[in-house]
Every structure is written in structure tokens, then in C-alpha cells.
Design an enzyme around this catalytic site. Structure first.
Site, PDB file in Angstrom:
ATOM      1  N   ASP A  56       4.877   2.227  13.395  1.00  0.00           N
ATOM      2  CA  ASP A  56       4.941   3.454  14.189  1.00  0.00           C
ATOM      3  C   ASP A  56       6.387   3.874  14.473  1.00  0.00           C
ATOM      4  O   ASP A  56       7.338   3.306  13.934  1.00  0.00           O
ATOM      5  CB  ASP A  56       4.144   3.254  15.482  1.00  0.00           C
ATOM      6  CG  ASP A  56       3.324   4.471  15.874  1.00  0.00           C
ATOM      7  OD1 ASP A  56       3.802   5.603  15.653  1.00  0.00           O
ATOM      8  OD2 ASP A  56       2.214   4.303  16.407  1.00  0.00           O
ATOM      9  N   ASP A 105      -0.512  13.355  15.554  1.00  0.00           N
ATOM     10  CA  ASP A 105      -1.802  12.667  15.563  1.00  0.00           C
ATOM     11  C   ASP A 105      -2.979  13.640  15.524  1.00  0.00           C
ATOM     12  O   ASP A 105      -2.988  14.668  16.203  1.00  0.00           O
ATOM     13  CB  ASP A 105      -1.940  11.809  16.818  1.00  0.00           C
ATOM     14  CG  ASP A 105      -1.048  10.582  16.787  1.00  0.00           C
ATOM     15  OD1 ASP A 105      -0.319  10.398  15.799  1.00  0.00           O
ATOM     16  OD2 ASP A 105      -1.079   9.806  17.762  1.00  0.00           O
ATOM     17  N   GLN A 116       2.712  17.491  -4.128  1.00  0.00           N
ATOM     18  CA  GLN A 116       3.629  17.183  -5.224  1.00  0.00           C
ATOM     19  C   GLN A 116       4.452  15.933  -4.957  1.00  0.00           C
ATOM     20  O   GLN A 116       5.070  15.386  -5.880  1.00  0.00           O
ATOM     21  CB  GLN A 116       4.554  18.372  -5.444  1.00  0.00           C
ATOM     22  CG  GLN A 116       5.380  18.754  -4.225  1.00  0.00           C
ATOM     23  CD  GLN A 116       6.012  20.116  -4.355  1.00  0.00           C
ATOM     24  OE1 GLN A 116       6.724  20.376  -5.311  1.00  0.00           O
ATOM     25  NE2 GLN A 116       5.735  20.997  -3.401  1.00  0.00           N
TER      26      GLN A 116
END
Length: 469
Positions: free
Chosen positions: A148, A208, A250
Site C-alpha cells: 500500500d 479505492d 496499452q
């Protein structure tokens, strides 16, 4: 997860992406379960092992959901020598025991830390302890690390700064000699999609997620196609994250994936059409498929969504090319939040097949269509690579019935023989053998110059595999 206190400004510069598969892992997007979205800090040994047992019984492991990821709040701090300690009140047998039990069920063990002084919930972070903590994880037989971005001591602001901070743990994991899938959770900060594949196997690209299809929320301030968001936030809706992901395909390839965050199927109160659309779109853009629901409280319809091998096969396609959004239009039948748009997504698959999604973000059911030229926009109109005729397969046509799902959940019916079993025949081999469970129903033939037309529910999707004939 997002920090409670976070600096508001950074600048960014471009960094060249490196080749994928930096450690040989993650050749297809990871699948599994993470406790955070349903349980937060309420973690313990029984939760992990009980969920793992249920995932096996429900047939989800057979479909490929094999990582059991323990998120934040598992630690009791550090020992006198600085090494991380597991909270023995939550994990009385220790982490190596948890790993052993999961491995005995042919599952893999994932853990969590943060590239900061503390984790997002305020536990000991790994910034400055990378070598020691990586060695600890390896000694516990961990297979996966979610890493995180909380309490990062201001070490962000340019791609180079963030890259170096996350590379420290990447190098430390590799030094252990144990294969450990490395999943960055830095919310797309500092253009992670440019450099993530050089040091990791997946990277979060937004704030989130939360279980709302398209509800705006001030805590997720960037919207539309604002992929380079200086304040990623949290409480980001399904459509918010999907639109941010649109230009990033991409940058994903085997070995390194854009992570749109956990699946909210079975979390909150989204409609069935919304859950189908959510799962479908995460699958075709090659996001990790990590279940965020409480498996013990799963609705029959949600188990049915998670158990669709025809859609999972698109996600696990070995070509690893995310579908591309071809067009997006706003529509007049907006929902209660004033949102409403329709989209076409299209992309190639490994064996010459093609995936097409008609996404209806409008409030009402509508007929949608996609032209031949739009579907095959990356080919010349007269390309010899294109077949003149394609079989069109509805990937949700053979979805597990809610009644069957309910019987499996209640224990009145076993999943054995009902679900596809990737441990016996992987998805690539199943497609090669024309396994009908991976195709849905053939609904029509599409000839050169014709348009694909489908009726799509509001906040829903029509999803097809096209096969050259």
C-alpha cells in the site's frame, strides 16, 4: 486503501515502461479473495481458513480463484530485532501455519504491508525495513504481497520518487529467492502505469472502489477520463474507475496488469445487471479478479456471476491484451445521480477470436449496436487478417442459474462437475478444444459490413466472443 492524512500536491514527469514479466509471475491477471472490503480490521485465522475452505467447496478455486489475501491489521508490531510480528491473539498458530493450511488446499497465501512508516490502519509499515520484511514474508511461505501507499513520509511527487520507493521492496522480494507476486497499491499516483511493470506484477490505477455503479462522491474527486489524478481519493464508483482505466490498456501485458481494485460483486446493494456489468468489464480490461465479498454471506446471484467460466476465460486469455473503449456517448435517460452514458469496448484474443462489450450506463433498457468498422477499428477494412464471417457467442447465456447457486451455497448440491476446473484443463486448452462452457451460446452470424445489435438492460452489459468462421 487511502491514507487519513495526505499531501495535496505533486508534479509528474514521464518514465518509460519496462518489459513485462519482470519476475516471471502474473502471466495472466491474478484471481483470488481479499478480506478488506467486507471485514476491514476484523481479521483472524479462522476467517482466512474458513473462507478458503468455502472457496474450495463452492468451486471457486477450480475456476482459478487461488490467492487468499490477508489485508491490514494482522500485526502486533516489531520484535526487539526489528522483525515483524503476527498478532498471536488473531493468528495463534502463526503465519507459517496459515500458509501451510492454504497450500494443502492448493491455494496461495497473500499478505499486506505498506510502503510507509505505518499501514493505512496504523500498524507497522515496511518503509526502511524492506529487506527484513521481505525475508520475514518468505520465511512464512507467503506467495503474494499487496503493498500500500499510506504514511509514505512525503516520498512521492514524481514517477522517479515513487518508483524508487516501491522498487526497494521489489528488490527485497527478489533477493529472498521465493517467487512472490508483487501487487502495488499506490492508487495510480505518479503515473504508475508507466513504470509499474518494471518492478511489479500489478498496480492500482485509481482510488479505492466502493459498491456503487456510478454514484459520484466528493471523496473521489477526479472523474471522467482523468487518469492522471493528483488526489485519487476513495469511494470511487464502478464507472468512475472504468473510465479512468480506458486509456491505460496499452500499458498492460502478461506479467503486469492495471488493477481496477477488488470486485464488489456481493458487496453492498448493486443490482444483478450492475454486478454482471462490473464483473464483465473488469474481466475484459484484464484487471485482477479479486473477490471482495463475504463468502459466507454471498447471494446466489453473486455466486452465479463469479462462477461464469466464459467470462473468466476472456480475463485469463494468454494474449493479455485489454479491450479498448472504442466510443462513449452520453444519453438522455440519466439515473438518479444525473449519470448516463453508453460505451463500446472491443479487443483481440489469443486464438484469433475477439471480445466485444456493449455497456449501457443509461437508466433504461435500450437496443445498442456496433458497426463492423468500429469492432475491428484496429484493422484495415479490407484486411486479409479478418474473416468475412464471425460466429457471435453470448458469454452470459449459459450462466449458472440462481437456483443452482443457492443449492451449492446451502450445501444441498456439490459444485463438483458443475464448474469448469482450470486445474484439469486450463482456459487456453479449453478454448482450443471448443469446450462449450467457455463460449456461452452462439446467437447469430456476423458477416462483413454488418452491425452487431443487442438489447442491453439499464446499468448493464451485453458481452460477446466473436469467432472467425
Amino acid at each position: 486503501m487511502f491514507p487519513f492524512f495526505f499531501a495535496l500536491f505533486f508534479s509528474s514527469t514521464d518514465v518509460l515502461a519496462a518489459s513485462p514479466s519482470y519476475n516471471g509471475l502474473g502471466l495472466t491477471p491474478q484471481m483470488g479473495w481479499d478480506n478488506w472490503n467486507s471485514f476491514g480490521c476484523s481479521v483472524k485465522e479462522e476467517l482466512l481458513l474458513g473462507t478458503a475452505e468455502k472457496i474450495v467447496k463452492l468451486g471457486l478455486k477450480d475456476l482459478g480463484y487461488n490467492y487468499i489475501i490477508l489485508d491490514d491489521c494482522w500485526s502486533s508490531g516489531r520484535s526487539s530485532n526489528g522483525s515483524l510480528l503476527a498478532d498471536d491473539s488473531k493468528f495463534p498458530h502463526g503465519m507459517k501455519y496459515v500458509a501451510e493450511q492454504l497450500h494443502n488446499s492448493q491455494l496461495k497465501f497473500g499478505m499486506y504491508s505498506s510502503a510507509g512508516e505505518y499501514t493505512c490502519a496504523g500498524y507497522a509499515g515496511s518503509l526502511g525495513y524492506e529487506d527484513m520484511d521481505a525475508a520475514t514474508f518468505a520465511s512464512w511461505d507467503v506467495d503474494y504481497l499487496k503493498y500500500d501507499n499510506c504514511y509514505n513520509k512525503g516520498e512521492f511527487g514524481t514517477p522517479e520518487i515513487s518508483y524508487k520507493r516501491y522498487k526497494a521492496m521489489s528488490d527485497a522480494l527478489n533477493k529472498t529467492g521465493r517467487p512472490i507476486f508483487y501487487s502495488l497499491c499506490n492508487w495510480g499516483q505518479d503515473l504508475t502505469f508507466y513504470w509499474g511493470s518494471a518492478i511489479s506484477n500489478s498496480w492500482r490505477m485509481s482510488g479505492d472502489v466502493y459498491p456503487q455503479f456510478d454514484r459520484p462522491d466528493s471523496r473521489c474527486p477526479c472523474s471522467g477520463d482523468e487518469y492522471d489524478c493528483s488526489y485519487p481519493g476513495f469511494h470511487c464508483s464502478i464507472m468512475n474507475i472504468l473510465n479512468k482505466a480506458a486509456p491505460m490498456g496499452q500499458n498492460a501485458a502478461p506479467g503486469g496488469w492495471n488493477d481496477l481494485d477488488m470486485l464488489e460483486v456481493g458487496v453492498g446493494n448493486m443490482s444483478d445487471s450492475e454486478e454482471v456489468a462490473h464483473f464483465s468489464m473488469w474481466a475484459i480490461v484484464k484487471s485482477p479478479l479479486i473477490i471482495g465479498a463475504d463468502i459466507d454471506d454471498l447471494k446466489d446471484s453473486s455466486l452465479s456471476v463469479y462462477s461464469n467460466p466464459a467470462v473468466i476465460a476472456i480475463n485469463q486469455d494468454v494474449l493479455g491484451t485489454p479491450a479498448t473503449r472504442i466510443w462513449k456517448y452520453h444519453v438522455s435517460d440519466k439515473d438518479q445521480y444525473g449519470e448516463g452514458e453508453i460505451q463500446l469496448w472491443s479487443g483481440p484474443l489469443d486464438n484469433g477470436d475477439h471480445v466485444v462489450a456493449l455497456l449501457n450506463g443509461g437508466n433504461n433498457e435500450r437496443s445498442m449496436n456496433a458497426s463492423w468498422n468500429d469492432i475491428f477499428i484496429d484493422y484495415l477494412a479490407d484486411s486479409d487478417e479478418l474473416s468475412n464471417t464471425w460466429g457471435l457467442y453470448d458469454l452470459w447465456a449459459r450462466r449458472m442459474s440462481n437456483a443452482t447457486a443457492a443449492s451449492i451455497l446451502s450445501g444441498n448440491m456439490t459444485s463438483a462437475g458443475l464448474n469448469y476446473n482450470v486445474t484439469q484443463l486450463n482456459y487456453t486448452a479449453g478454448i482450443a478444444r471448443n469446450d462449450s462452457r467457455l463460449f456461452g451460446d452462439r446467437v447469430v452470424e456476423l458477416s462483413k459490413g454488418e452491425s452487431l445489435t443487442a438489447t442491453v438492460p439499464g446499468h448493464g452489459v451485453a458481452l460477446f466472443r466473436l469467432r472467425p468462421e
